[in-house]
Design a protein around this motif. Structure first.
Motif, PDB file in Angstrom:
ATOM      1  N   UNK A  59       0.974  -0.894  -0.690  1.00 29.18           N
ATOM      2  CA  UNK A  59       0.167  -0.020   0.401  1.00 29.18           C
ATOM      3  C   UNK A  59       1.110   1.425   0.221  1.00 29.18           C
ATOM      4  N   UNK A  60       1.845   1.619   0.854  1.00 30.79           N
ATOM      5  CA  UNK A  60       2.756   2.571   0.987  1.00 30.79           C
ATOM      6  C   UNK A  60       3.531   2.650  -0.588  1.00 30.79           C
ATOM      7  N   UNK A  61       4.081   1.484  -0.760  1.00 30.67           N
ATOM      8  CA  UNK A  61       4.789   1.798  -2.596  1.00 30.67           C
ATOM      9  C   UNK A  61       3.678   1.939  -3.638  1.00 30.67           C
ATOM     10  N   UNK A  62       1.978   1.660  -3.801  1.00 30.19           N
ATOM     11  CA  UNK A  62       1.082   1.869  -4.512  1.00 30.19           C
ATOM     12  C   UNK A  62       0.795   3.730  -4.099  1.00 30.19           C
ATOM     13  N   UNK A  63       0.608   3.804  -2.987  1.00 30.76           N
ATOM     14  CA  UNK A  63       0.535   5.451  -2.340  1.00 30.76           C
ATOM     15  C   UNK A  63       1.833   6.118  -2.961  1.00 30.76           C
ATOM     16  N   UNK A  64       3.459   6.025  -3.108  1.00 31.48           N
ATOM     17  CA  UNK A  64       4.486   7.201  -3.607  1.00 31.48           C
ATOM     18  C   UNK A  64       4.651   6.710  -4.896  1.00 31.48           C
ATOM     19  N   UNK A  65       4.525   5.632  -5.277  1.00 30.03           N
ATOM     20  CA  UNK A  65       3.717   5.464  -7.164  1.00 30.03           C
ATOM     21  C   UNK A  65       3.572   6.769  -7.880  1.00 30.03           C
ATOM     22  N   UNK A 112      -2.406  14.074  -5.523  1.00 32.41           N
ATOM     23  CA  UNK A 112      -1.906  13.165  -4.688  1.00 32.41           C
ATOM     24  C   UNK A 112      -1.846  13.118  -3.266  1.00 32.41           C
ATOM     25  N   UNK A 113      -1.823  13.519  -1.959  1.00 31.95           N
ATOM     26  CA  UNK A 113      -0.996  13.255  -0.808  1.00 31.95           C
ATOM     27  C   UNK A 113      -2.714  13.093  -0.730  1.00 31.95           C
ATOM     28  N   UNK A 116      -4.693   9.462  -1.417  1.00 27.00           N
ATOM     29  CA  UNK A 116      -3.814   8.580  -0.686  1.00 27.00           C
ATOM     30  C   UNK A 116      -3.917   8.884   0.765  1.00 27.00           C
ATOM     31  N   UNK A 117      -3.991   9.808   1.262  1.00 29.79           N
ATOM     32  CA  UNK A 117      -4.623   9.730   2.520  1.00 29.79           C
ATOM     33  C   UNK A 117      -6.239   9.395   3.328  1.00 29.79           C
ATOM     34  N   UNK A 118      -7.241   9.682   1.855  1.00 30.03           N
ATOM     35  CA  UNK A 118      -8.472   9.549   2.264  1.00 30.03           C
ATOM     36  C   UNK A 118      -8.888   8.787   1.749  1.00 30.03           C
ATOM     37  N   UNK A 119      -8.465   7.439   0.811  1.00 30.98           N
ATOM     38  CA  UNK A 119      -7.738   6.568  -0.271  1.00 30.98           C
ATOM     39  C   UNK A 119      -7.825   5.394   0.979  1.00 30.98           C
ATOM     40  N   UNK A 120      -6.342   5.794   2.033  1.00 29.91           N
ATOM     41  CA  UNK A 120      -6.194   4.441   2.624  1.00 29.91           C
ATOM     42  C   UNK A 120      -6.679   4.428   4.176  1.00 29.91           C
ATOM     43  N   UNK A 121      -7.571   5.791   4.347  1.00 33.28           N
ATOM     44  CA  UNK A 121      -8.112   5.853   5.812  1.00 33.28           C
ATOM     45  C   UNK A 121      -9.503   5.114   5.302  1.00 33.28           C
ATOM     46  N   UNK A 122      -9.752   5.412   4.779  1.00 38.28           N
ATOM     47  CA  UNK A 122     -12.065   5.330   3.564  1.00 38.28           C
ATOM     48  C   UNK A 122     -11.868   3.790   3.363  1.00 38.28           C
ATOM     49  N   UNK A 123     -10.794   4.343   2.172  1.00 42.57           N
ATOM     50  CA  UNK A 123     -11.739   2.985   1.661  1.00 42.57           C
ATOM     51  C   UNK A 123     -11.212   1.388   2.189  1.00 42.57           C
ATOM     52  N   UNK A 124      -9.215   1.451   2.892  1.00 41.60           N
ATOM     53  CA  UNK A 124      -9.383   0.316   2.708  1.00 41.60           C
ATOM     54  C   UNK A 124      -9.030   0.099   4.811  1.00 41.60           C
ATOM     55  N   UNK A 125      -9.923   1.556   4.878  1.00 45.60           N
ATOM     56  CA  UNK A 125      -9.849   0.893   7.091  1.00 45.60           C
ATOM     57  C   UNK A 125      -9.115   1.354   7.379  1.00 45.60           C
ATOM     58  N   UNK A 126      -7.446   1.555   6.873  1.00 46.19           N
ATOM     59  CA  UNK A 126      -6.794   1.878   7.579  1.00 46.19           C
ATOM     60  C   UNK A 126      -7.153   3.086   9.009  1.00 46.19           C
ATOM     61  N   UNK A 127      -6.393   2.391  10.086  1.00 47.40           N
ATOM     62  CA  UNK A 127      -6.200   3.726  11.208  1.00 47.40           C
ATOM     63  C   UNK A 127      -5.787   4.936  10.596  1.00 47.40           C
ATOM     64  N   UNK A 128      -5.632   6.262  11.633  1.00 46.91           N
ATOM     65  CA  UNK A 128      -4.233   7.001  11.199  1.00 46.91           C
ATOM     66  C   UNK A 128      -3.028   6.797  11.404  1.00 46.91           C
ATOM     67  N   UNK A 129      -3.092   5.742  12.635  1.00 50.20           N
ATOM     68  CA  UNK A 129      -1.688   5.678  12.621  1.00 50.20           C
ATOM     69  C   UNK A 129      -1.418   4.457  11.330  1.00 50.20           C
ATOM     70  N   UNK A 130      -2.148   3.677  10.827  1.00 47.50           N
ATOM     71  CA  UNK A 130      -1.331   2.704  10.304  1.00 47.50           C
ATOM     72  C   UNK A 130      -1.461   3.991   8.742  1.00 47.50           C
ATOM     73  N   UNK A 132      -0.511   6.730   8.846  1.00 47.13           N
ATOM     74  CA  UNK A 132       1.255   7.670   8.764  1.00 47.13           C
ATOM     75  C   UNK A 132       2.173   6.875   8.149  1.00 47.13           C
ATOM     76  N   UNK A 133       2.220   5.494   8.880  1.00 45.98           N
ATOM     77  CA  UNK A 133       3.152   4.599   8.548  1.00 45.98           C
ATOM     78  C   UNK A 133       3.802   4.089   7.547  1.00 45.98           C
ATOM     79  N   UNK A 134       1.959   3.927   6.079  1.00 45.39           N
ATOM     80  CA  UNK A 134       1.919   3.703   5.369  1.00 45.39           C
ATOM     81  C   UNK A 134       2.446   5.146   4.297  1.00 45.39           C
ATOM     82  N   UNK A 135       2.433   5.980   4.744  1.00 43.75           N
ATOM     83  CA  UNK A 135       2.739   7.234   4.245  1.00 43.75           C
ATOM     84  C   UNK A 135       4.508   7.680   4.416  1.00 43.75           C
ATOM     85  N   UNK A 136       4.391   7.514   5.573  1.00 40.83           N
ATOM     86  CA  UNK A 136       5.675   7.680   6.418  1.00 40.83           C
ATOM     87  C   UNK A 136       5.668   8.989   6.465  1.00 40.83           C
TER      88      UNK A 136
END
Length: 170
Positions: A59-65, A112-113, A116-130, A132-136
Motif C-alpha cells: 500500500x505504501x509503495x502504491x501511494x508513493x508510486x 495526490x497526497x 492517498x490519505x482519504x483512500x487509505x483511511x476510508x476505502x482501505x479502512x486503515x487507522x490514522x496511525x497505520x 501515517x506509517x504507510x505514507x511515512x
C-alpha cells in the motif's frame, strides 16, 4: 523466497490492490493497472523480507508510486485529448454506480497526497496511525489532510447532491 507464496498473495489480493490503485490514480484504470504491475515487479525481489507483512508495504509503495506519477506528469507537456475523455454519467436505476463515479471523479481532482490519505483511511479502512506509517508522515499530517480532503470533497460533491441508494457497498 518462493514463487508460489508470491503468486498466491498476488492472486488473492490483486483485486483489492487494483481498486486501491484505481482510486489513487484518480479513476484511470489503465494507469492503475500499470502502477500495480510496476509495484508488484519491484516487490518480488524483496518478498523474502516482507512476506510476513506485505499489505502495508505494498500500500505504501502504491501511494508513493501514485505521488511520483503525478510529479513526473506535472513536468511533462500536457496532452490534450481530441474528445471528451469523461462522458457524463447516465441517470437510471444504477444510481449507486453513478454516485460512485462522482466520488471517484472528485477524488481525482484532489492532490495526490490528500487522495492517498482519504483512500487509505476510508476505502482501505486503515487507522490514522497505520495511514501515517504507510505514507511515512506524522499522524497530525494524516488528520489535517483528512479534514481538508473531506471538506474539499463535500464542496465538490455538493452541487451533485448524491442520490440515496439501497446498496450500502458504495
Amino acid at each position: 523466497m518462493t514463487l508460489s507464496d508470491f503468486e498466491e498473495y498476488v492472486s488473492a489480493r490483486s483485486p483489492a490492490l487494483l481498486r486501491t490503485a484505481f482510486l489513487l490514480c484518480g479513476g484511470d484504470r489503465g494507469a492503475a493497472e500499470d502502477m500495480l504491475q510496476d509495484v508488484l515487479e519491484r516487490v518480488y525481489p524483496k518478498w523474502h523480507r516482507i512476506k510476513d507483512h506485505p499489505e502495508a508495504y505494498i500500500r505504501a509503495a502504491l501511494a508513493n508510486a501514485a505521488a511520483n506519477r503525478w510529479r513526473f506528469r506535472s513536468r511533462r507537456v500536457v496532452e490534450v485529448p481530441l474528445h471528451d475523455a469523461s462522458p457524463p454519467a447516465v441517470p437510471g436505476p444504477e444510481q449507486a454506480v453513478a454516485n460512485q463515479d462522482l466520488v471517484v471523479r472528485a477524488l481525482g481532482t484532489l492532490p495526490a497526497r490528500m487522495r492517498a490519505v482519504l483512500v487509505l483511511r476510508f476505502y482501505d479502512d486503515l487507522s490514522e496511525v497505520d495511514t501515517a506509517a504507510a505514507l511515512r508522515c506524522g499522524v497530525g499530517t494524516v488528520k489535517s489532510q483528512t479534514s481538508r480532503g473531506l471538506s474539499r470533497l463535500r464542496t465538490l460533491l455538493a452541487p451533485h447532491a448524491l442520490a440515496p441508494t439501497t446498496d450500502r457497498s458504495c
